[in-house]
Design an enzyme around this catalytic site. Structure first.
Site, PDB file in Angstrom:
ATOM      1  N   ASP A   1       0.810  -1.218   0.000  1.00 54.18           N
ATOM      2  CA  ASP A   1       0.000   0.000   0.000  1.00 54.18           C
ATOM      3  C   ASP A   1       0.844   1.269   0.000  1.00 54.18           C
ATOM      4  O   ASP A   1       0.403   2.320   0.478  1.00 54.18           O
ATOM      5  CB  ASP A   1      -0.961  -0.001   1.195  1.00 54.18           C
ATOM      6  CG  ASP A   1      -2.090   1.015   1.037  1.00 54.18           C
ATOM      7  OD1 ASP A   1      -2.512   1.258  -0.107  1.00 54.18           O
ATOM      8  OD2 ASP A   1      -2.546   1.576   2.061  1.00 54.18           O
TER       9      ASP A   1
ATOM     10  N   ASP B   1      -3.523  -4.285  -5.329  1.00 54.03           N
ATOM     11  CA  ASP B   1      -2.848  -3.006  -5.583  1.00 54.03           C
ATOM     12  C   ASP B   1      -1.355  -3.129  -5.900  1.00 54.03           C
ATOM     13  O   ASP B   1      -0.725  -2.134  -6.270  1.00 54.03           O
ATOM     14  CB  ASP B   1      -3.004  -2.027  -4.401  1.00 54.03           C
ATOM     15  CG  ASP B   1      -4.445  -1.673  -4.109  1.00 54.03           C
ATOM     16  OD1 ASP B   1      -5.298  -1.901  -4.981  1.00 54.03           O
ATOM     17  OD2 ASP B   1      -4.728  -1.185  -3.003  1.00 54.03           O
TER      18      ASP B   1
ATOM     19  N   ASP C   1     -11.430   1.327   5.323  1.00 57.65           N
ATOM     20  CA  ASP C   1     -10.305   1.526   4.412  1.00 57.65           C
ATOM     21  C   ASP C   1      -9.146   2.250   5.093  1.00 57.65           C
ATOM     22  O   ASP C   1      -8.036   2.275   4.565  1.00 57.65           O
ATOM     23  CB  ASP C   1     -10.740   2.360   3.198  1.00 57.65           C
ATOM     24  CG  ASP C   1     -11.771   1.651   2.349  1.00 57.65           C
ATOM     25  OD1 ASP C   1     -11.616   0.436   2.116  1.00 57.65           O
ATOM     26  OD2 ASP C   1     -12.745   2.306   1.925  1.00 57.65           O
TER      27      ASP C   1
END
Length: 315
Positions: free
Chosen positions: A109, A147, A289
């Site tokens: 991330d 991601d 999130d």
């Protein structure tokens, strides 16, 4: 089903002795199971059990906790081989198909709300190898590192090839060690990376060796837009592959925000087909999130009954 799995493992071992170093042919986990697994240990399910008297509990149980979805595995999972084995075993004994998300790539991330990951490339190789071995011959669906490809550009130039190498290694581990798993490398979402670029990245990390790729994980874009993007990526690859769409929170599409936006809604529950290989609830509805949006003060991955209720009502 457990006995069938043991026989399947034995067959794989025999095949491995006959053809050392050869990747095993992928079995079809849908044919070996009867529906998708509802995780009794999911954050929503645990919250409902612990708050049975809460007025929100009934709707969260009905709309979210009783629906099949993914369990995420990372550096919080302890012994990853034991954890993956236990989860897939629990699904196997009730003849259901579990969905797992591998989320432990170094530099995860881009050090954002969900930052972390394995401490080194070697540590990651060990971790993902043990993850695949823990599943073994049991049927499963695995999403590999949400991601990680889409965020490639956030890494220092010197680290980008390392990430590609790690993802290719991960794909190879599932192809080799989990013959009845459909594994999917993450492919970002429809508004993030151009389809041709994502196709190049997916090809570089070995998408051809596994079932395919995933779209829209933890995002809100519509199933139609996601499916169109998936078809564009597949066309750019130039060979047949499959894609999965995360529909956990895309019932009203996106408002352009990605971090706990208001006004979003649950999407189509996990199913086969629907414009993709599978529609899945990859993101756990109600899990934050990060410390942002309407989830201000709620760390990433933490369940919030308020966030869950807003997804149920679309508010």
């Amino acid at each position: 089903m457990r006995m069938l799995t043991r026989l399947a493992i034995a067959a794989v071992l025999i095949a491995g002795l006959q053809a050392p170093g050869t990747a095993f042919a992928a079995g079809n986990p849908l044919e070996k199971t009867n529906g998708f697994y509802v995780d009794p240990g999911s954050n929503p399910a645990v919250w409902v059990r612990d708050h049975a008297g809460d007025p929100r509990a009934a709707s969260i149980k009905s709309a979210i906790a009783s629906k099949p979805g993914a369990r995420w595995f990372g550096n919080w999972s302890g012994d990853i081989r034991k954890s993956a084995d236990a989860f897939t075993y629990a699904a196997d004994v009730v003849d259901k198909l579990p969905i797992l998300v591998a989320y432990n790539i170094p530099g995860r991330d881009c050090n954002g709300h969900s930052g972390g990951g394995a401490g080194s490339p070697d540590a990651y190789r060990t971790w993902i190898s043990e993850f695949a071995a823990g599943i073994g011959g049991k049927p499963a669906v695995v999403i590999i590192e949400p991601d990680a490809l889409a965020q490639l550009d956030c890494l220092p130039a010197a680290d980008r090839q390392t990430r590609l190498d790690l993802l290719r290694y991960a794909a190879g581990q599932f192809a080799e060690k989990a013959p009845n798993t459909w594994a999917y490398l993450d492919g970002g979402n429809a508004t993030w990376i151009p389809a041709a670029t994502m196709a190049q990245r997916l090809d570089a990390v070995g998408v051809r060796s596994i079932r395919g790729f995933t779209i829209n994980v933890s995002n809100f874009l519509t199933t139609a837009d996601s499916a169109a993007y998936g078809r564009s990526v597949t066309a750019a690859l130039g060979y047949q592959t499959q894609f999965v769409i995360d529909t956990s929170r895309n019932g009203k599409g996106s408002n352009g925000e990605w971090c706990n936006p208001a006004g979003r809604k649950l999407g189509t529950p996990t199913q086969v087909g629907g414009g993709a290989d599978l529609l899945v609830w990859a993101k756990v509805p109600g899990d934050s999130d990060g410390d942002c949006g309407i989830g201000k003060g709620i760390p990433a991955g933490t369940f919030s009954p308020d966030l869950a209720t807003r997804l149920i009502t679309g508010s």
